[in-house]
Design a protein around this motif. Sequence first.
Motif, short mmCIF file in Angstrom:
data_model
loop_
_atom_site.label_atom_id
_atom_site.label_comp_id
_atom_site.label_asym_id
_atom_site.label_seq_id
_atom_site.Cartn_x
_atom_site.Cartn_y
_atom_site.Cartn_z
N ARG A 85 -7.96 5.42 4.19
CA ARG A 85 -7.05 5.26 4.07
C ARG A 85 -6.11 5.90 3.84
NH1 ARG A 85 -8.31 3.15 -1.85
NH2 ARG A 85 -6.60 3.10 -2.51
N PHE A 86 -6.50 7.47 3.83
CA PHE A 86 -5.47 8.96 3.16
C PHE A 86 -4.88 8.47 4.50
CE2 PHE A 86 -5.18 13.16 4.07
CZ PHE A 86 -4.90 13.51 3.51
N LEU A 87 -5.15 8.76 5.79
CA LEU A 87 -4.04 8.47 7.71
C LEU A 87 -2.55 7.82 6.68
CD1 LEU A 87 -6.00 8.93 10.28
CD2 LEU A 87 -4.83 10.72 8.89
N ALA A 88 -3.18 6.59 6.15
CA ALA A 88 -1.99 5.44 5.45
C ALA A 88 -0.95 6.59 4.33
CB ALA A 88 -2.21 4.51 5.07
N LEU A 89 -1.55 6.95 3.42
CA LEU A 89 -0.33 7.83 3.04
C LEU A 89 0.17 8.53 2.60
CD1 LEU A 89 -3.61 7.56 -0.37
CD2 LEU A 89 -1.72 5.90 -0.44
N ALA A 90 -0.73 9.52 3.85
CA ALA A 90 0.33 10.28 4.57
C ALA A 90 1.16 10.17 5.10
CB ALA A 90 -0.52 11.72 5.37
N ARG A 91 1.08 9.50 6.29
CA ARG A 91 2.08 8.77 7.12
C ARG A 91 4.09 9.05 5.90
NH1 ARG A 91 1.81 8.07 11.79
NH2 ARG A 91 -0.20 8.67 13.19
N ARG A 92 2.88 7.55 4.75
CA ARG A 92 4.40 7.39 3.77
C ARG A 92 5.30 8.57 2.80
NH1 ARG A 92 1.69 3.14 0.16
NH2 ARG A 92 3.86 3.06 -0.59
N ALA A 93 3.81 10.08 2.87
CA ALA A 93 4.51 10.58 2.25
C ALA A 93 5.59 11.22 3.11
CB ALA A 93 3.37 12.05 1.60
N ALA A 94 5.37 11.17 4.36
CA ALA A 94 5.64 12.82 5.84
C ALA A 94 6.87 11.26 6.51
CB ALA A 94 5.21 13.16 6.45
N GLU A 95 6.68 10.04 5.70
CA GLU A 95 7.84 8.54 6.89
C GLU A 95 9.47 9.45 7.06
OE1 GLU A 95 10.03 4.91 5.61
OE2 GLU A 95 8.45 5.69 3.88
N GLY A 96 9.66 9.72 8.13
CA GLY A 96 10.82 10.17 8.74
C GLY A 96 10.49 11.78 9.84
N LEU A 97 8.93 11.46 9.30
CA LEU A 97 9.43 13.28 10.63
C LEU A 97 7.94 13.06 11.72
CD1 LEU A 97 7.91 15.72 7.76
CD2 LEU A 97 10.33 15.55 8.33
N LYS A 98 8.18 13.13 12.53
CA LYS A 98 7.78 12.83 14.06
C LYS A 98 5.90 13.05 13.32
CE LYS A 98 6.59 14.42 18.55
NZ LYS A 98 6.75 15.19 19.86
N GLN A 99 5.49 12.16 13.36
CA GLN A 99 4.02 12.57 12.93
C GLN A 99 2.87 12.34 14.47
OE1 GLN A 99 3.54 9.21 9.90
NE2 GLN A 99 5.03 9.83 9.11
N VAL A 100 1.55 12.89 14.16
CA VAL A 100 0.35 12.39 15.29
C VAL A 100 -0.30 13.18 14.42
CG1 VAL A 100 -0.71 13.46 17.14
CG2 VAL A 100 1.82 13.89 16.80
#
Length: 475
Positions: A85-100
């Motif tokens: 669950r945490f990674l999904a929340l982090a992805r939403r918080a950083a939406e629009g940024l390149k993510q790995v």
Amino acid sequence: MPSPEEVCRRVLERITPGQAERERVLALAEGIMARLRSLLAEEGLEADVRLEGSLAKDTWLSGEADVDIFVRFRPDVPKRFFKERFLALARRAAEGLKQVERYAEHPYLECLADRVRVNIVPCYAVRPGEWLSATDRTPYHTDFVRSHLDERLKGEVRLLKKFMKGIGTYGAELRVGGFSGYLCELLVLYYGGFLEALRGALKWRKGIVVDISGYYGGREDEARELFRHHLIVVDPVDPGRNTAASVSLEKMCLFMAAAREFLARPREVFFFPPELPVKSDAELAEQIASRGTSLLAIRTRVAGLPPDVLWGQVRRTLRALRGTLKNEGFRVLRMGAWSDEVEECVLIFELESSRLPPVVKHVGPPVWVEEHVERFLAKQMANPALVCGPYIEGDRWVALVRRRWPDAKELLRARLSEGGGRQVGVAPLLAQRVQEYFQVLEGAELISLCRELEGFREWLVEFLVGRPRWLAPAR
């Protein structure tokens, strides 16, 4: 020649972030942290979102900002939550940024925003000494450093970090085996400044103990026995931890050597090393041919291996293959490795020669050592590779035997073809990749890698030069 203090003043002006840069980076961090807090609240999750690392401590370098956001959860939160669950929340918080997605002890999210790296890391809110994961210490590290650094010392930390980066000793990751940012901060606090830390390092010897909190005061031998490391810097937050555990002996000595050179011949090149000239294929081929040594390269593919896992496997494999070459009579002068940490990896060995005479002399025991004589004679008389003998030379039995592997390239190719080299010590995860694909190249054949692999040409040029860029030619 300018004084060390003059050089430091000039460098500090260049590496201290200005007001506009500070506001831009902090706004980025605060925006992501606000979105994280909002998302956690929506999910009904209790957590403390904190800014950590060099940005929180104000020891970061201009143009090299890292935003480290830590989310502290209650100790009863299961670790599987971080992945599920945490990674999904982090992805939403950083939406629009390149993510790995990255993986250390547990998963975290790395993002890139306009050349600023953002890490969103989960950890546990625990008391000191009750750590559930390595990252649990980080908030305590931040609080400790912030409570001890004044404005002057923040600048001194910046100088030490930039110096470490310039000489190639900065970074606790396995690829570097160097000094972490937190370790730089502790050294400045302990010695009282950048130049003081350099002067202090000149006195280091294997087993040096740096104990900022005095936990092992009068019991330094106890610390040496506990940590068994060449450089011991006791973590003031956790006295059972060596903050310098990641520092290899080579990087410790490289720092000491650079410190001595800077204090004797202070120059900005230690902080801002010049780029090595890019060489053409023809120039590189000529440089390789004129060395009078043999260069061997092993190329393989390493997709799916996290960087720290990859470099651990690479180091183990380099040592194993060096041993394989030495056991067959080849003299290994140097070795190294390059990787893009995504797909490709190249191991390099520089030998005195990749070809040996086809026959080698085996010197046996003196004639009066009866038991050993019997074994030597029985072995050699049954050896299908025997060329001459056994015969007596001086007081010993001697035999001339045909080498099984007079060609190093063929030796490596044969060994790696057998289960990816697992039987000669190639690390297991790397052996799996080697079993699927590998190449062994020699000499000018390495030029093809320069054309195919982005970044390898620059690494190879530096490997061939060997000399630190800060080492002054005129002594």
